[in-house]
Design an enzyme around this catalytic site. Structure first.
Site, mmCIF file in Angstrom:
data_model
loop_
_atom_site.group_PDB
_atom_site.id
_atom_site.type_symbol
_atom_site.label_atom_id
_atom_site.label_comp_id
_atom_site.label_asym_id
_atom_site.label_seq_id
_atom_site.Cartn_x
_atom_site.Cartn_y
_atom_site.Cartn_z
ATOM 1 N N LEU A 125 0.828 -1.205 0.000
ATOM 2 C CA LEU A 125 0.000 0.000 0.000
ATOM 3 C C LEU A 125 0.863 1.257 0.000
ATOM 4 O O LEU A 125 0.737 2.113 -0.872
ATOM 5 C CB LEU A 125 -0.925 -0.009 1.227
ATOM 6 C CG LEU A 125 -1.695 1.277 1.523
ATOM 7 C CD1 LEU A 125 -2.691 1.569 0.400
ATOM 8 C CD2 LEU A 125 -2.426 1.178 2.863
ATOM 9 N N GLU A 127 3.636 4.214 -0.226
ATOM 10 C CA GLU A 127 4.569 4.670 -1.250
ATOM 11 C C GLU A 127 5.566 5.656 -0.635
ATOM 12 O O GLU A 127 5.331 6.176 0.463
ATOM 13 C CB GLU A 127 3.807 5.299 -2.413
ATOM 14 C CG GLU A 127 2.877 4.312 -3.092
ATOM 15 C CD GLU A 127 2.341 4.795 -4.423
ATOM 16 O OE1 GLU A 127 2.651 5.944 -4.820
ATOM 17 O OE2 GLU A 127 1.622 4.015 -5.075
ATOM 18 N N GLY A 340 22.225 -1.449 33.443
ATOM 19 C CA GLY A 340 23.241 -1.617 32.409
ATOM 20 C C GLY A 340 23.052 -2.885 31.610
ATOM 21 O O GLY A 340 23.277 -2.910 30.389
ATOM 22 N N GLU A 363 0.612 0.333 10.124
ATOM 23 C CA GLU A 363 -0.842 0.187 10.024
ATOM 24 C C GLU A 363 -1.587 1.351 10.671
ATOM 25 O O GLU A 363 -2.620 1.176 11.319
ATOM 26 C CB GLU A 363 -1.313 -1.159 10.581
ATOM 27 C CG GLU A 363 -0.785 -2.325 9.770
ATOM 28 C CD GLU A 363 -1.638 -3.571 9.863
ATOM 29 O OE1 GLU A 363 -2.878 -3.440 9.950
ATOM 30 O OE2 GLU A 363 -1.065 -4.668 9.830
ATOM 31 N N SER A 366 0.048 6.355 15.731
ATOM 32 C CA SER A 366 -0.786 6.710 16.891
ATOM 33 C C SER A 366 -1.592 7.970 16.601
ATOM 34 O O SER A 366 -2.752 8.102 17.027
ATOM 35 C CB SER A 366 0.096 6.921 18.126
ATOM 36 O OG SER A 366 0.663 5.701 18.557
#
Length: 379
Positions: A125, A127, A340, A363, A366
C-alpha cells in the site's frame, strides 16, 4: 460476561507458546543480529497448521476466528517481534483480503498456498511520498486489452522479498479519488517486479521491510481483486482486522518485556535483598503489569466483536493505539529495571524496546488512531 478462554483457544495458545519457547526464543537475538528471515520457523508454523488460523478450512486454513488468531500473534510477539510481524502481515494483509474479496479461482490459486503454509503473503500500500495519507499514490494500473500494466514504487513492504504473492494497490482511475484505487495480485516472478531495497531498521530486522519497484508489470485481468475502484474500501475493511493483529503483537511484546523485568528483579540482589523489594522497582513492575493487562483486554474485546460481525473501527483503533504505546512504555521500563544489563544484547528488553516502536507507526500511526477515534466520537 465470561473472561475465560474457550478450550480450543487455550489449547492453541498453549501449543504455540510451547513452540515459541522451544524453537523461536533461543534464536530470537541471533536472527536479529544476522538480519535473517527464519524460513525454517515459518515452515514449522505451516506444519503446525497456524499460517492460516482465521482462513476457512476449504481454502487451506484452520477455520479459527479472529480471537484465536490474536492469541497466536501475542505468543509470537512474546518471544520475537520479527516473527510476529511477518506472521501478522502474511495473515491479515497478504491472505485475508483474498478470502474476503477474491473469486473462487483466486482463492484456489493464491490463497490456499498461503493458508496452508506453502508460501508467504505481502501487501503493498505505502509509497515513498504517501506517509500517513496512504491514498496519495502514484502507482498506476493501466488496462491494455485483457491485461493490466502496473508501474510505480511501493515502500516499507513487509515480507516482499520472501513473498509468493503481493497484493498491490494501484490507481486505475486518476479522476475518481478514493474510488479510483484497485487491488491486484502480483507475483514476484512477474516480469518487471523487483526489490530495490531491503531496509536496515532500528528493530525487527529478521522481518524484511522492502522497497518494491513495478516497472511495466503485465498481469492478466483475472488478477484484479474484486472490482475496479473497490481498493480503498477493501483497505479500510482489511485494516480493521490488521490493527487487531498489531495490537495483539504489541501485547505480546509488552508481556515478554514484563516477564524479563520481573524475573530479573526477583533474582537480582542489591543491599542484601532482591531489587523487587524496593518500592521504585516494585511500582514500576506493577505499572508494567497494569498496562499489559489493560491492552490485552482492549485487544480481546476488539477481536471478539470482530468475530460477532460487528463494525470495529473504534475498537480496533483503540486497541492498536493503547497496546502499541503500552508495548513501548513497558519495554522501556524493562530496560530500566535491568539497568546496564538491559542495554546489552545479552538480555531481551533492548530488543523488545526497539521492536515496539514500530507498533506505533505501522498500520496507522498513533496520531492517525487519534484521528480515527475522534471521527468515531463525532469530533
Amino acid at each position: 460476561m465470561n473472561f475465560s478462554l474457550p478450550d480450543e483457544h487455550r489449547m492453541m495458545r498453549d501449543s504455540v507458546r510451547d513452540f515459541c519457547e522451544a524453537e523461536i526464543e533461543p534464536i530470537a537475538q541471533e536472527i536479529e543480529d544476522e538480519h535473517r528471515f527464519p524460513q525454517e520457523i515459518f515452515d514449522e508454523l505451516g506444519r503446525l497448521d497456524v499460517m492460516g488460523v482465521p482462513i476457512a478450512e476449504e481454502y487451506g486454513g484452520l477455520g479459527g476466528d479472529q480471537f484465536m488468531y490474536a492469541l497466536v500473534c501475542e505468543e509470537l510477539g512474546r518471544v520475537s517481534g520479527s516473527v510476529g510481524l511477518s506472521y501478522a502481515a502474511h495473515v491479515s494483509l497478504g491472505s485475508k483480503p483474498i478470502e474476503l474479496f477474491g473469486t473462487e479461482a483466486q482463492k484456489e490459486e493464491w490463497l490456499e498456498p498461503l493458508a496452508s503454509g506453502e508460501g508467504m503473503g505481502a501487501w503493498a500500500l505505502t509509497e515513498p511520498g504517501s506517509g500517513s495519507d496512504a491514498s496519495d499514490m502514484n502507482t498506476t494500473a493501466t488496462k491494455d486489452g485483457d491485461e493490466y500494466v502496473l508501474d510505480g514504487t511501493k515502500q516499507f513492504i513487509t515480507n516482499a522479498s520472501v513473498a509468493n504473492s503481493v497484493l498491490v494497490k494501484a490507481v486505475t482511475d486518476p479522476d475518481s479519488g478514493y474510488d479510483g484505487i484497485s487491488t491486484f495480485i502480483v507475483s514476484p516472478d512477474d516480469d518487471g517486479f523487483s526489490i530495490s531495497t531491503v531496509w536496515d531498521k532500528m528493530g525487527l530486522n529478521a522481518s524484511p521491510t522492502c522497497e518494491v519497484q513495478l516497472d511495466g508489470v503485465r498481469i492478466p485481468e483475472d488478477r484484479l481483486l474484486g472490482e475496479e475502484g473497490e481498493g480503498w474500501n477493501q483497505t479500510m475493511k482489511t485494516l480493521q482486522g490488521g490493527r487487531i493483529s498489531i495490537a495483539s503483537l504489541s501485547v505480546g511484546l509488552a508481556q515478554g518485556a514484563f516477564e524479563a523485568a520481573k524475573e530479573y528483579a526477583v533474582e537480582r540482589e542489591q543491599f542484601g535483598q532482591p531489587i523487587s523489594k524496593f518500592d521504585a522497582v516494585r511500582d514500576m513492575i506493577v505499572a508494567m503489569h497494569r498496562k499489559t493487562h489493560r491492552a490485552r483486554l482492549l485487544t480481546h474485546e476488539a477481536a471478539w466483536r470482530y468475530d460477532q460481525g460487528e463494525r470495529v473501527v473504534d475498537e480496533s483503533a483503540l486497541a492498536k493505539l493503547d497496546a502499541s504505546e503500552a508495548a513501548r512504555e513497558v519495554a522501556e521500563d524493562a530496560v530500566q529495571v535491568l539497568g546496564g544489563y538491559g542495554y546489552t544484547e545479552d538480555f531481551a528488553p533492548q530488543r523488545f524496546y526497539r521492536d515496539a516502536k514500530l507498533m506505533e507507526i505501522g498500520e496507522g500511526t498513533s496520531e492517525i488512531q487519534h484521528l480515527v477515534l475522534g471521527r468515531e466520537l463525532g469530533l
